[in-house]
Write a protein that holds these residues in place. Structure first.
Motif, PDB file in Angstrom:
ATOM      1  N   GLY A 166       0.840  -1.285   0.155  1.00 20.18           N
ATOM      2  CA  GLY A 166      -0.019  -0.087  -0.058  1.00 20.18           C
ATOM      3  C   GLY A 166       0.826   1.201   0.010  1.00 20.18           C
ATOM      4  N   SER A 167       0.080   2.414  -0.536  1.00 19.89           N
ATOM      5  CA  SER A 167       1.280   3.404  -0.440  1.00 19.89           C
ATOM      6  C   SER A 167      -0.017   4.731  -0.115  1.00 19.89           C
ATOM      7  CB  SER A 167       1.759   4.035  -1.969  1.00 19.89           C
ATOM      8  OG  SER A 167       2.518   2.805  -2.459  1.00 19.89           O
ATOM      9  N   VAL A 168       0.495   5.767   0.230  1.00 16.23           N
ATOM     10  CA  VAL A 168      -0.339   7.075   0.483  1.00 16.23           C
ATOM     11  C   VAL A 168       0.563   8.360   0.365  1.00 16.23           C
ATOM     12  CG1 VAL A 168       0.223   6.936   3.151  1.00 16.23           C
ATOM     13  CG2 VAL A 168      -1.772   8.318   2.270  1.00 16.23           C
ATOM     14  N   ALA A 226       4.787   4.421  -4.584  1.00 19.52           N
ATOM     15  CA  ALA A 226       4.067   5.664  -4.796  1.00 19.52           C
ATOM     16  C   ALA A 226       4.831   6.388  -5.806  1.00 19.52           C
ATOM     17  CB  ALA A 226       4.076   6.567  -3.468  1.00 19.52           C
ATOM     18  N   VAL A 227       6.092   5.982  -6.082  1.00 21.13           N
ATOM     19  CA  VAL A 227       6.696   7.031  -7.243  1.00 21.13           C
ATOM     20  C   VAL A 227       7.234   6.014  -8.488  1.00 21.13           C
ATOM     21  CG1 VAL A 227       8.822   8.138  -7.743  1.00 21.13           C
ATOM     22  CG2 VAL A 227       7.763   8.229  -5.291  1.00 21.13           C
ATOM     23  N   ILE A 228       7.369   4.781  -8.181  1.00 22.21           N
ATOM     24  CA  ILE A 228       7.828   4.096  -9.307  1.00 22.21           C
ATOM     25  C   ILE A 228       6.867   2.932 -10.005  1.00 22.21           C
ATOM     26  CG2 ILE A 228      10.317   4.452  -8.719  1.00 22.21           C
ATOM     27  CD1 ILE A 228      10.234   1.451  -7.858  1.00 22.21           C
ATOM     28  N   ASP A 229       6.059   2.567  -9.099  1.00 25.49           N
ATOM     29  CA  ASP A 229       4.968   1.708  -9.394  1.00 25.49           C
ATOM     30  C   ASP A 229       3.851   2.191 -10.472  1.00 25.49           C
ATOM     31  OD1 ASP A 229       6.482  -0.462  -8.033  1.00 25.49           O
ATOM     32  OD2 ASP A 229       5.002  -1.013  -6.982  1.00 25.49           O
ATOM     33  N   LEU A 230       3.701   1.558 -11.323  1.00 29.44           N
ATOM     34  CA  LEU A 230       2.647   2.108 -12.476  1.00 29.44           C
ATOM     35  C   LEU A 230       1.124   0.967 -12.125  1.00 29.44           C
ATOM     36  CD1 LEU A 230       4.577   2.809 -15.540  1.00 29.44           C
ATOM     37  CD2 LEU A 230       3.874   4.288 -13.801  1.00 29.44           C
ATOM     38  N   SER A 287       1.513   6.776 -11.783  1.00 30.32           N
ATOM     39  CA  SER A 287       2.050   6.262 -10.692  1.00 30.32           C
ATOM     40  C   SER A 287       0.943   7.171  -9.552  1.00 30.32           C
ATOM     41  CB  SER A 287       3.375   6.919 -10.380  1.00 30.32           C
ATOM     42  OG  SER A 287       3.271   8.268 -10.392  1.00 30.32           O
ATOM     43  N   LEU A 288       0.918   6.676  -8.319  1.00 30.90           N
ATOM     44  CA  LEU A 288       0.055   7.281  -7.168  1.00 30.90           C
ATOM     45  C   LEU A 288       0.470   9.100  -6.944  1.00 30.90           C
ATOM     46  CD1 LEU A 288      -2.156   6.646  -5.392  1.00 30.90           C
ATOM     47  CD2 LEU A 288      -0.469   6.601  -3.640  1.00 30.90           C
ATOM     48  N   LEU A 289       1.826   9.067  -7.271  1.00 34.01           N
ATOM     49  CA  LEU A 289       2.240  10.547  -7.366  1.00 34.01           C
ATOM     50  C   LEU A 289       1.509  11.373  -8.491  1.00 34.01           C
ATOM     51  CD1 LEU A 289       4.118  12.324  -5.394  1.00 34.01           C
ATOM     52  CD2 LEU A 289       6.060  11.807  -7.173  1.00 34.01           C
ATOM     53  N   GLN A 290       1.698  10.867  -9.484  1.00 39.20           N
ATOM     54  CA  GLN A 290       0.898  11.471 -10.813  1.00 39.20           C
ATOM     55  C   GLN A 290      -0.517  11.822 -10.413  1.00 39.20           C
ATOM     56  OE1 GLN A 290       2.379   8.673 -13.818  1.00 39.20           O
ATOM     57  NE2 GLN A 290       3.463  10.107 -14.709  1.00 39.20           N
ATOM     58  N   MET A 291      -1.041  10.849 -10.123  1.00 41.05           N
ATOM     59  CA  MET A 291      -2.775  10.889  -9.565  1.00 41.05           C
ATOM     60  C   MET A 291      -2.761  12.219  -8.673  1.00 41.05           C
ATOM     61  SD  MET A 291      -4.522   9.479 -11.798  1.00 41.05           S
ATOM     62  CE  MET A 291      -5.865   9.528 -10.806  1.00 41.05           C
ATOM     63  N   VAL A 309      -4.585   7.464  -1.753  1.00 40.12           N
ATOM     64  CA  VAL A 309      -4.149   5.937  -1.107  1.00 40.12           C
ATOM     65  C   VAL A 309      -4.401   5.046  -2.242  1.00 40.12           C
ATOM     66  CG1 VAL A 309      -4.882   4.630   0.545  1.00 40.12           C
ATOM     67  CG2 VAL A 309      -5.234   7.103   0.863  1.00 40.12           C
ATOM     68  N   MET A 310      -3.565   4.059  -2.333  1.00 33.83           N
ATOM     69  CA  MET A 310      -3.715   2.865  -2.891  1.00 33.83           C
ATOM     70  C   MET A 310      -3.391   1.663  -2.153  1.00 33.83           C
ATOM     71  SD  MET A 310      -1.992   0.417  -4.899  1.00 33.83           S
ATOM     72  CE  MET A 310      -0.261   0.966  -5.011  1.00 33.83           C
ATOM     73  N   ILE A 311      -4.134   0.706  -2.368  1.00 33.52           N
ATOM     74  CA  ILE A 311      -3.933  -0.582  -1.571  1.00 33.52           C
ATOM     75  C   ILE A 311      -3.916  -1.804  -2.433  1.00 33.52           C
ATOM     76  CG2 ILE A 311      -4.676  -2.329   0.179  1.00 33.52           C
ATOM     77  CD1 ILE A 311      -5.852   0.102   2.028  1.00 33.52           C
ATOM     78  N   ASP A 312      -2.924  -2.646  -2.659  1.00 32.77           N
ATOM     79  CA  ASP A 312      -2.595  -3.415  -3.694  1.00 32.77           C
ATOM     80  C   ASP A 312      -2.908  -4.926  -3.317  1.00 32.77           C
ATOM     81  OD1 ASP A 312      -1.742  -4.658  -6.128  1.00 32.77           O
ATOM     82  OD2 ASP A 312       0.412  -4.449  -5.629  1.00 32.77           O
ATOM     83  N   GLU A 313      -3.898  -5.366  -4.017  1.00 35.00           N
ATOM     84  CA  GLU A 313      -4.128  -6.893  -3.938  1.00 35.00           C
ATOM     85  C   GLU A 313      -4.532  -7.011  -2.305  1.00 35.00           C
ATOM     86  OE1 GLU A 313      -1.783  -9.954  -5.223  1.00 35.00           O
ATOM     87  OE2 GLU A 313      -1.139  -8.736  -6.949  1.00 35.00           O
ATOM     88  N   PRO A 314      -5.667  -6.663  -1.874  1.00 37.70           N
ATOM     89  CA  PRO A 314      -6.464  -6.753  -0.749  1.00 37.70           C
ATOM     90  C   PRO A 314      -7.096  -8.256  -0.681  1.00 37.70           C
ATOM     91  CG  PRO A 314      -7.875  -5.141  -1.664  1.00 37.70           C
ATOM     92  CD  PRO A 314      -6.526  -5.462  -2.666  1.00 37.70           C
ATOM     93  N   THR A 315      -6.943  -9.011   0.199  1.00 38.89           N
ATOM     94  CA  THR A 315      -7.536 -10.473   0.109  1.00 38.89           C
ATOM     95  C   THR A 315      -8.164 -10.754   1.507  1.00 38.89           C
ATOM     96  OG1 THR A 315      -5.490 -11.291   1.126  1.00 38.89           O
ATOM     97  CG2 THR A 315      -5.421 -11.212  -1.452  1.00 38.89           C
TER      98      THR A 315
END
Length: 583
Positions: A259-261, A297-301, A423-427, A529-535
C-alpha cells in the motif's frame, strides 16, 4: 765507497730478483683494484645522492609519509519544521599497512578478532599481502572499541575518524530519505538525489607516521574539509508518521500485498508525506528485500480505475460538450464488439449522478464527445506519460499511447481508468487542478518560501464545478462517504481496478484507490491512497482506502491547526457495504 760482493752473494741476489719483481707487480695490481673500487663507490654515491635523490626520497616517504583524508561531515536532512531526519555520527575505522608490518603473533590476532568480531583467519588474510600499504580492517565501529584496538599496540594498525549516517525516523520515512553506503555516498532517495549538496568536500592532511601509526609531524598545510549543507524537505514528520501508521494498518488488516499514501499541500504542491508499506529500516538493512526497498508511490505504475473519471469528465465540461445539468442515457451500449456497462445500472444520470454512481457508460459517452487528439492532449497536459520531475530517483513516467493509434473502445476505457498507466504521485498531482483553480502544481520535495508556478489545465469555472461535484460526492448517496472526517468537509472519488495479468484482467486481484482533498470548502491537503491486492474480503476503494484517507487527512488537519468547517457532531457515514460503482 763501493760495496763488493762475493761470488756466493751475487748468486743468491740473482736468484731473489724474480720473486721481488713479482711481489711488486702484485702490489701494483691490488692498489689499482682498490682505486677502481673506490672510484666506483664514489660514482655510486654521486648517482644515488644526485641522480636518484627524488626516487629514494619518495620511497622513504612512501614508507612513513601518509596523506590522510579528513572526511567532511555529511549535511543534515530535516523536515519542514527543522526536525532531523538524517544525521551523521562520528565513528572510527580500523586500517592497517601490511607493507610496514611484521607478522602479527597469533595471540594478538585472537585479541584483535574478539574486539572486531572477526575470525583470526579473516584478519590474517587481510594482512597477508605485504605489498599493500593500506587496507581496511573494519569500518564504522564504536570509538570505544577502536581505542581498545589501538591499545593492543600492534605495529601498523591505526584508526581514523569517519561518519555513519543515522535516521531517527527509521522505516517511517525511509522511501523518501533513502540511505548511504558504507563509503558515505547516497544510494537511494533524497540521499542519492542531492548527493553533491549533502556530501560536501573532504579535506587532506599529509603527515609523517611511525610504524605504530602515530603522527610525528605535518609535512604540508592542512586542507580542512567543507561540510555538506543542511537540506530542508517539504515533509512534515508528524503527518508522515500518521500516513505510515495508517497505510501499514490498512495493509495488514486487509491482508494486502502492499500500500501507498501521498499527501500534498493543496495550494503549493509541497510533498507533506509519502509512505509505503512494506518498508525497511535504513539503520539496519540486514534482511531487507527488493520488495521492501520499492518506493511504490513513485515507481509503480497501475491503471487508476474510477479515480480517473473526474479528470476525464472535466474535459467535456471544459469544451462545452456538456454542463452540470446534462442528463445522459446510461444504458449499456456497444462499441464494436465490446460492451460498455455499469455494475449498478441506471437508465439515466446527470453529471453528479455519473460521479456518485461511478458510471462507466456516462463517463465514456462524455469522453467520446472529444476527438482522440484533444483527449490525448488533455491527458498529456496532466503529466500522464511523462516523468513528474520531482527529483526522486527512478520516478516513473507512466504510459499514454499516441492518439493516432487509438480505437474508439480505447478512448472509452481510458476515460474510466483502463488502458493508461500512472503512478500514485502523478494522480495526486493531477488532482491539484481541483484545489488550485484549474492550475496543476509541480510537486516539490523541498521546503519552499515561494510556491513554484503551475500550469493551467482547466478554466477556473470548470475547476470550481468539478470541485463542487467531488464535495457533493462525499454526501449521503455518494461514493466518497467512507472518507468523511468529523468536523471537516471533504471532496473525493474512490476507485477499484482489476489487475492485468498477461492480456487478461483477473477477477480476484484488485487495487483499491481513493483520491480526495480536505477541507472540501477550502482545500489545504490532497491525499491519495492505493492498496494493492487486498485479500481479507473487502476490496473496493470506498470500503478500504477511503477510511485511510479519513484518518490521514483528519489527523493532518488537526496537526496543522486547520479550523473545522463543519459541526463537530457531523456524523460519519461509513461505507459498510461494498460499492460496486467503484468500477
Amino acid at each position: 765507497m763501493r760495496t763488493s760482493y762475493s761470488a756466493h752473494q751475487r748468486e743468491r741476489l740473482a736468484d731473489a730478483s724474480p720473486a721481488l719483481k713479482m711481489t711488486a707487480g702484485r702490489v701494483r695490481f691490488v692498489l689499482l683494484m682498490l682505486g677502481m673500487l673506490f672510484l666506483a663507490l664514489i660514482g655510486r654515491a654521486i648517482y644515488l645522492q644526485v641522480v636518484q635523490q627524488d626516487f629514494l626520497q619518495g620511497q622513504g616517504e612512501a614508507r612513513f609519509r601518509r596523506a590522510m583524508t579528513l572526511e567532511a561531515n555529511r549535511g543534515v536532512i530535516t523536515d519542514r519544521n527543522g526536525e532531523p531526519l538524517a544525521i551523521s555520527s562520528p565513528v572510527q575505522t580500523i586500517w592497517a599497512s601490511p607493507a610496514d608490518m611484521e607478522p602479527v603473533p597469533p595471540a594478538k590476532l585472537r585479541d584483535l578478532g574478539k574486539l572486531l568480531d572477526m575470525a583470526p583467519e579473516e584478519l590474517a588474510t587481510k594482512l597477508s599481502d605485504r605489498k599493500k600499504e593500506f587496507v581496511y580492517i573494519k569500518r564504522q565501529i564504536n570509538p570505544e572499541v577502536a581505542d581498545k584496538v589501538i591499545a593492543l599496540g600492534i605495529p601498523g594498525i591505526a584508526k581514523q575518524q569517519e561518519y555513519r549516517r543515522f535516521y531517527p525516523a527509521g522505516e517511517i520515512i525511509s522511501h523518501i530519505i533513502g540511505f548511504t553506503g558504507v563509503d558515505g555516498k547516497g544510494q537511494e532517495g533524497v540521499e542519492l538525489a542531492r548527493e553533491k549538496m549533502l556530501s560536501g568536500k573532504d579535506g587532506r592532511r599529509v603527515v609523517i607516521k611511525d610504524r605504530r601509526g602515530h603522527i610525528i609531524e605535518d609535512v604540508a598545510a592542512i586542507e580542512p574539509p567543507r561540510d555538506g549543507q543542511t537540506l530542508a524537505l517539504a515533509v512534515d514528520h508528524r503527518i508522515q508518521y500518521l500516513a505510515y501508521r495508517e497505510i501499514k494498518a490498512a495493509v495488514e488488516e486487509n491482508k494486502a500485498k502492499a500500500g501507498s499514501v501521498v499527501v500534498l499541500d493543496a495550494k503549493t504542491g509541497e510533498l507533506l508525506a509519502l509512505a509505503n508499506y512494506p518498508s525497511f529500516n535504513p539503520n539496519n538493512r540486514v534482511g531487507t528485500t527488493p520488495e521492501m526497498l520499492r518506493n511504490r508511490a513513485v515507481i509503480d505504475l497501475f491503471e487508476p480505475g474510477s479515480t480517473m473519471k473526474p479528470l476525464s469528465i472535466s474535459l467535456a465540461l471544459e469544451h462545452g460538450k456538456a454542463n452540470v445539468n446534462t442528463v445522459l442515457d446510461t444504458h449499456s451500449y456497444m462499441i464494436g464488439p465490446a460492451t460498455i456497462r455499469d455494475v449498478s445500472a441506471q437508465p439515466s444520470l446527470n453529471i453528479l449522478g455519473i460521479i456518485q454512481k461511478s458510471s462507466n457508460v456516462g463517463t465514456s459517452k462524455l469522453a467520446l464527445l472529444s476527438s482522440p487528439q484533444d483527449f490525448w492532449t488533455y491527458y498529456d497536459s496532466l503529466g500522464f506519460g511523462r516523468a513528474p520531475n520531482t527529483g526522486f530517483p527512478g520516478e516513473a513516467a507512466g504510459r499514454l499511447r499516441d492518439w493516432k493509434n487509438w480505437r474508439p473502445i480505447e478512448q472509452a476505457t481510458m476515460s474510466f481508468g483502463y488502458g493508461v498507466s500512472v503512478s500514485l504521485l502523478q494522480m495526486a498531482r493531477a488532482y491539484t487542478i481541483f484545489t488550485n483553480d484549474g492550475v496543476m502544481l509541480p510537486i516539490s520535495l523541498y521546503k519552499t518560501s515561494t510556491p513554484m508556478p503551475g500550469k493551467r489545465v482547466l478554466s477556473e469555472k470548470t475547476a470550481h464545478e468539478m470541485h463542487d461535484l467531488l464535495v457533493a460526492n462525499s454526501e449521503p448517496g455518494g461514493g466518497a462517504v467512507g472518507g468523511r472526517i468529523i468536523g471537516y468537509s471533504i471532496g473525493g472519488k474512490s476507485g477499484t481496478a482489476r489487475k492485468l495479468e498477461g492480456r487478461t484482467y483477473v477477477a480476484n486481484k484488485h487495487r483499491a484507490l481513493f483520491m480526495g482533498f480536505a477541507p472540501g470548502k477550502n482545500p489545504k491537503l490532497i491525499v491519495a491512497v492505493m492498496i494493492d491486492e487486498p485479500t481479507a474480503g473487502k476490496y473496493y476503494g470506498g470500503a478500504i482506502s477511503a477510511p485511510v484517507f479519513s484518518q490521514v487527512a483528519g489527523g493532518a488537519l488537526r496537526v496543522l491547526n486547520v479550523q473545522p468547517d463543519e459541526p463537530s457532531n457531523n456524523s460519519l457515514l461509513p461505507d459498510s457495504t461494498p460499492v460496486p460503482a467503484d468500477f
